[in-house]
Each structure stands twice: as C-alpha cells, then as structure tokens.
Motif scaffolding. Structure first.
Motif, PDB file in Angstrom:
ATOM      1  N   SER A   1       0.654  -1.143  -0.078  1.00 50.67           N
ATOM      2  CA  SER A   1      -0.013   0.291   0.080  1.00 50.67           C
ATOM      3  C   SER A   1       0.882   1.231   0.104  1.00 50.67           C
ATOM      4  CB  SER A   1      -0.758   0.135   1.430  1.00 50.67           C
ATOM      5  OG  SER A   1      -1.671   1.101   1.537  1.00 50.67           O
TER       6      SER A   1
ATOM      7  N   ARG B 274     -12.479  -7.073  -3.172  1.00 51.64           N
ATOM      8  CA  ARG B 274     -13.183  -6.078  -2.840  1.00 51.64           C
ATOM      9  C   ARG B 274     -12.951  -5.471  -1.523  1.00 51.64           C
ATOM     10  NH1 ARG B 274     -19.364  -4.182  -4.245  1.00 51.64           N
ATOM     11  NH2 ARG B 274     -19.002  -1.995  -4.667  1.00 51.64           N
TER      12      ARG B 274
ATOM     13  N   GLU C   6     -14.030  -2.106   1.010  1.00 56.32           N
ATOM     14  CA  GLU C   6     -15.034  -0.656   1.106  1.00 56.32           C
ATOM     15  C   GLU C   6     -14.780  -0.188   2.330  1.00 56.32           C
ATOM     16  OE1 GLU C   6     -19.063  -1.850  -1.131  1.00 56.32           O
ATOM     17  OE2 GLU C   6     -18.517  -3.608  -0.133  1.00 56.32           O
TER      18      GLU C   6
ATOM     19  N   ASP D   9     -15.640   2.151  -2.392  1.00 57.12           N
ATOM     20  CA  ASP D   9     -14.668   1.235  -2.879  1.00 57.12           C
ATOM     21  C   ASP D   9     -13.201   1.805  -2.943  1.00 57.12           C
ATOM     22  OD1 ASP D   9     -15.887  -1.002  -3.852  1.00 57.12           O
ATOM     23  OD2 ASP D   9     -16.537   0.036  -5.494  1.00 57.12           O
ATOM     24  N   VAL D  10     -12.422   1.050  -2.252  1.00 52.72           N
ATOM     25  CA  VAL D  10     -10.969   1.617  -1.988  1.00 52.72           C
ATOM     26  C   VAL D  10      -9.884   1.034  -3.370  1.00 52.72           C
ATOM     27  CG1 VAL D  10     -11.139   1.761   0.616  1.00 52.72           C
ATOM     28  CG2 VAL D  10     -10.106  -0.311  -0.706  1.00 52.72           C
ATOM     29  N   THR D  11      -8.649   1.591  -3.442  1.00 54.34           N
ATOM     30  CA  THR D  11      -7.882   1.007  -4.145  1.00 54.34           C
ATOM     31  C   THR D  11      -7.175  -0.206  -3.800  1.00 54.34           C
ATOM     32  OG1 THR D  11      -7.605   3.217  -5.318  1.00 54.34           O
ATOM     33  CG2 THR D  11      -5.853   1.740  -5.946  1.00 54.34           C
ATOM     34  N   LEU D  12      -7.370  -1.118  -4.432  1.00 56.93           N
ATOM     35  CA  LEU D  12      -6.525  -2.614  -3.864  1.00 56.93           C
ATOM     36  C   LEU D  12      -5.449  -2.551  -4.576  1.00 56.93           C
ATOM     37  CD1 LEU D  12      -9.377  -5.393  -4.293  1.00 56.93           C
ATOM     38  CD2 LEU D  12      -8.729  -4.228  -2.377  1.00 56.93           C
TER      39      LEU D  12
ATOM     40  N   TRP E 239      -4.558  -2.178   0.949  1.00 55.61           N
ATOM     41  CA  TRP E 239      -5.504  -1.258   0.260  1.00 55.61           C
ATOM     42  C   TRP E 239      -5.312   0.220   0.703  1.00 55.61           C
ATOM     43  CZ3 TRP E 239      -8.704   1.645   3.633  1.00 55.61           C
ATOM     44  CH2 TRP E 239      -8.975   0.863   4.669  1.00 55.61           C
ATOM     45  N   SER E 240      -5.704   1.125  -0.185  1.00 53.99           N
ATOM     46  CA  SER E 240      -5.530   2.641   0.273  1.00 53.99           C
ATOM     47  C   SER E 240      -6.736   3.365  -0.364  1.00 53.99           C
ATOM     48  CB  SER E 240      -4.274   3.317  -0.333  1.00 53.99           C
ATOM     49  OG  SER E 240      -4.213   3.132  -1.877  1.00 53.99           O
ATOM     50  N   HIS E 241      -6.849   4.584   0.244  1.00 56.71           N
ATOM     51  CA  HIS E 241      -8.046   5.390  -0.131  1.00 56.71           C
ATOM     52  C   HIS E 241      -7.781   6.694   0.351  1.00 56.71           C
ATOM     53  CE1 HIS E 241     -12.140   5.977  -1.500  1.00 56.71           C
ATOM     54  NE2 HIS E 241     -12.456   6.328  -0.539  1.00 56.71           N
ATOM     55  N   GLU E 242      -8.258   7.775  -0.455  1.00 55.11           N
ATOM     56  CA  GLU E 242      -8.130   9.129  -0.238  1.00 55.11           C
ATOM     57  C   GLU E 242      -9.418   9.894   0.237  1.00 55.11           C
ATOM     58  OE1 GLU E 242      -6.044  13.188  -1.845  1.00 55.11           O
ATOM     59  OE2 GLU E 242      -6.147  11.439  -3.233  1.00 55.11           O
TER      60      GLU E 242
END
Length: 551
Positions: A255, A476, A478, A488-491, A503-506
C-alpha cells in the motif's frame, strides 16, 4: 504504637525477606541443575506450562487482549509475584514455628514436582532439579532464620547502674520451642554480643543468599544455552535451491499509505502465540518426525531427509484465532518446506481417517482435517522463514504452515509427530478447551492508518490497511465514513489467494471527530459478515470501526 510492636513487625518483615530469598535459592539451584535435563524439568517452566494448560479460554483471551504477544512475560511476572508472596508467608511461619515452615516448603516442592512429572514426555530423572533445589532452599531458609533469631534475641549492652535491669527475653530455638529460664551466666554472656552486630550478620547472610540464587539461575541459563548451542546450528545451515521457488511478488503489493504494515513481515516482528513458556531447544540432529496411525506405512523423517527432498517456497499469511477484529495477530512470510501432501502420499492413509494430529516436542497438539493436507494448497513442513532458518521462537527446526486455517488447528511448531486418525477418536490441545475442531480463517478487513484516536491534519487524508481471506482471495474492500455510504478503495496487487491484500483510499475531511468502517469481499463467500463474534470458539468476526480526530 509500642516499641515492642514495631520490633515484632520489623522482625516479621525480615523473616518474609528470608523466605523470599530461600525461594530464590530453590529456583536458582533448580535452574542450574536443570541445565542437564529438559527445559520443562525446571520449576518455573513446569509451573508456568501447567498453568497455561489449565487456563480457561476466557482467561487466555483476556491475557492476549490485554498483553498481546507479551502474554508470557505477564505470566512470568504474575508467577514471580505469587511465588514471592507465598515465600514471604513461609518465611514468617518458619521463623515462628520451624516445623510448620518445613512442612510448607515440602508441600510447595511436592506441587512443583507434580507439575514437572506431568509434563509431556517427563520421566523420573526430571524430578532431580526440583528435589535438589528444594533441599538447597530448605538449607538456606534454616541458615537465614537462625541468623535472624540470633539478631532478635541478642540483647543490647548491659544497662547502666541508673537504669532498672529488664529480664531478658527467653529466646526461641530453631525448632520453635522455648527452653527453660535463661541463667544469669547465659544472660551475662549474651550481653557480650550487641544487637547491631547480629543484625549485620543477618544482612550479610541475606547478601550471600541473594548472590548464590542469582548466580545459580544465571549460570544455569548460560550452561543450558552452551549445551544446546542452537545459534551455531542455525548459523551453519545451508539450504538447497527449492524445486519450486516462490513466485516473484508483483509490483504494487505494498500500500502507498505511510504506516501500513510491510507486505512481508520481518521475522523479528512476526506475531508469536503458542503454549511454550520455555522455547524448545531442538537441533537438526535431534529432530525426527514420526508418521504413524491409520496408515499403510509408518516411517520417520530426519532433517536431512527434508533437505534431500524436493522443497517448495511460498508466501503465506498466517492468522491467530485469538486475533480480535482489527487485531495485529497476523503476518506474511516466505516459507520454505516439504509439502505435507507428499508425506501423506507416502504414508497412504486408511479409509475412515479424517484428521492428522500433529504434536510438538513440548506436548502441544493440533487437529488438522486430513483432506486439507492432501489437496492442492501448499501446506508444508517449513524449515525456513524469509530466507533464513526458522527462528527458534517460530518452530526451529521444523514447523507446519497450512494456508487457510487458524494456527491452533494447523501451525504446530517444533513438530515431531504426525498421527493419522479420526476426529471421533482423538482430540487436540485447544479443542479439549472448548475451541472448534476445524478452524477456517474468516475474511477480515483491517484499518491501519489512521489508528484509533489518532489526530491528523484537515484536508486530504490518506487511509489504508490490509484484508485477508486465505484460500479465497480478496476481491474488494469498502469503507464507510461517518456512517455514510460505502466507497470502494484502491486494492494493491494480489500476490496469491494465500496472502493478505493491502489497500488505500483518499478522503477529504474537515476538522472534527470522524469514524471509518471497513469491510472486505472474497471470491468464494462474498461479503465479510457484519455479525460481531468473539474469538472463542472459532475466531472473531465483524466490521472494524476506527475513530480519529481531524485538526
């Protein structure tokens, strides 16, 4: 408070100190003698291991939840405090009534002896360290009590003519009996020994006893280490190239969020949960694996047999059944070993067999479904971890690694016995204590950044973590922010279905208190269950929620 009461209280405290030091001698001398026996023959290990064996599941979970991987240290500290308190009481009893003190010490020795002799694989010679230590402790206690009595009954120098003489206190003999009245000659002689000098003698004895106890304990550990010399054995090991190397990790498995755990867990950071209070010290020469039970062919494997075999190398994520929702009792490593399906193919299990009972050198056992060890998953007898010999704490020289199952039913360390049997006929260590027979790992998403109660800057906030569903794979992840809809986050890239996926998410967040909730989806069972469950009897479940502050 009268001077007499204060003096008695002070004497009781010194008697308690004598008892504690005598207990130190018991443990120290037993540790020294135990260097020539198995580790489980020493009192601390035997008592601690027995306590672990009889620990109810709720207390085990409390210890792990509270202390994490320091649960064994907490146990040792608790045992030390308990032993010190009991020894203090015995010291006071022995000072007042020596015979009762002896009875108490012998009773404690008998309890320790029972712990030693009921350990797996114990034999009568294993009693020697406890017997020797108990004898030495009794001698130390008698010496200290005698010195303390001498200091207690020695009167101060004779009073001056202007002071009315006080009848001397009748001393107490080491056997707890009071002799007849002290004669004038004896009393006069006693005045020749000042009380301060006698107390100095007692404290000198205290110092000598403490040094003996500490030196014996330290010497025992050094001697035991020198006799096994596991470090030298590990350093000298060289492994052949695997017949089937681990596939290269794809780009992007990590990540990009700072603070998310490394994809491959360093050996020193890998979680450790097991029942071994003292880590078994097996060399590669000592190690032999017995394969038997409901099979057509019983046989034994040596470590050299494994080195000569076609080894495989795989990245596998292991998870402990005691891991709570959002917990950190999970880790990924590259393992080298021999497929268990090949071991069982040689043994040829008989019809009706449905379980393999694996047993470690310290008596721990795990019940693994037979089909799991025969299918195409890469369950192995592992001999290396992250390109080096197994750390001693993680099972050196050989342990089991089985993808998809919690460790309590599969990941036996220091494994020395495989018995092909049936669930109806045999039970294992934790199944005897209320845990389920089969332990498939549950799908889980974990938020690692930000951590609970963290404080971050307003604006763009990066969040990240890991998710796992061994043998099924994560498709997936979330997140829900402040109770809103799911996003949804980025896997990160997937290494295999047997490893976790990062995973990551902004997010864009204003200042204030916020929450993030996470859930995962796998290829086989679909969405991770929201239903909250505790770790007992088959692992925790539920969606993790993290609360944090944006500045």
């Amino acid at each position: 408070m009268s001077n007499l009461t204060e003096r008695r209280r002070g004497t009781s405290l010194l008697a308690a100190l004598a008892g504690i030091l005598a207990a130190g001698v018991v443990l120290g001398i037993a540790e020294l003698a135990g260097a020539f026996f198995r580790a489980s023959a020493t009192p601390i290990v035997a008592m601690g291991s027995t306590f672990i064996d009889f620990t109810p599941p709720w207390l085990k979970e409390f210890a792990i939840d509270t202390f994490g991987t320091n649960d064994k240290l907490a146990l040792l500290v608790g045992m030390g405090i308990t032993i010190a308190l009991l020894a203090a009481v015995l010291g006071i009893v022995a000072f007042r009534r020596w015979a009762l003190g002896v009875a108490g010490v012998l009773a404690m020795g008998a309890i320790i002896l029972a712990c030693v002799l009921t350990r797996a694989g114990a034999s009568l010679p294993d009693a020697v360290p406890t017997v020797v230590g108990t004898g030495a402790g009794l001698l130390a206690l008698r010496w200290l009590v005698a010195r303390l009595r001498h200091a207690t009954v020695a009167p101060s120098p004779a009073p001056s003519a202007s002071v009315t003489p006080v009848t001397p206190v009748t001393p107490v003999t080491p056997d707890g009996e009071r002799p007849g009245a002290t004669t004038a000659t004896a009393a006069t002689a006693a005045t020749a020994v000042p009380r301060t000098a006698s107390r100095r003698g007692f404290f000198a004895a205290v110092g000598v006893t403490a040094v003996v106890a500490g030196a014996a304990a330290g010497g025992g550990r050094l001697l035991a280490g020198a006799r096994t010399n596991i470090a030298a054995v590990r350093d000298g090991l060289r492994f052949p190239a695997p017949a089937s190397p681990a596939p290269a990790l794809p780009a992007g498995v990590q990540s990009p969020v700072a603070g998310v755990t490394p994809f491959v867990t360093p050996n020193g950071d890998f979680y450790r949960i097991d029942t071994a209070l003292s880590v078994p010290q097996l060399t590669t020469e000592d190690w032999v694996l017995r394969v038997h039970g409901m099979v057509e062919e019983e046989f034994e494997l040596s470590f050299q047999d494994l080195l000569d075999a076609d080894l495989i190398e795989r990245h596998v994520t292991l998870t402990c059944v005691s891991n709570p929702v959002g917990g950190y009792l999970a880790g990924t490593a590259k393992w080298l070993g021999y497929p268990l399906r090949e071991v069982l193919a040689r043994a040829r299990p008989l019809d009706g067999a449905d379980m393999v009972l694996s047993t470690s050198s310290d008596g721990f056992s795990a019940s693994t479904p037979l089909p799991v060890l025969q299918d195409d998953r890469d369950a192995i007898l592992a001999i290396a971890m992250n390109d080096e010999p197994l750390p001693v704490e993680h099972g050196f020289p050989v342990r089991m690694v089985v993808p998809g199952l919690y460790g309590y039913v599969s990941a036996t360390k220091w494994v020395v016995d495989l018995e092909v049997t049936r669930f109806a006929d045999r039970t294992a260590y934790w199944t005897d204590r209320g845990w389920s027979e089969e332990g498939p790992i549950k799908t889980m998403a974990r938020v690692e950044v930000p951590q609970s109660f963290a404080s971050v800057d307003a604006g763009s906030v990066m969040i990240g973590g890991v998710a796992w569903s061994q043998q099924r794979g994560i498709t997936r992840v979330e997140v829900s922010v402040d109770g809103g809809g799911w996003e949804d986050v980025t896997l990160a890239a997937e290494a295999s279905v047997d490893t976790w996926r990062q995973w990551s998410h902004e997010l864009t967040l204003e200042s204030g208190l916020h929450t993030v909730r996470a859930r995962a989806t796998d290829r086989v069972d679909g969405l991770q269950t929201e239903e909250r469950a505790e770790t007992v009897p088959d692992g925790a479940s539920g969606w993790q929620t993290v609360q944090f502050t944006v500045r």
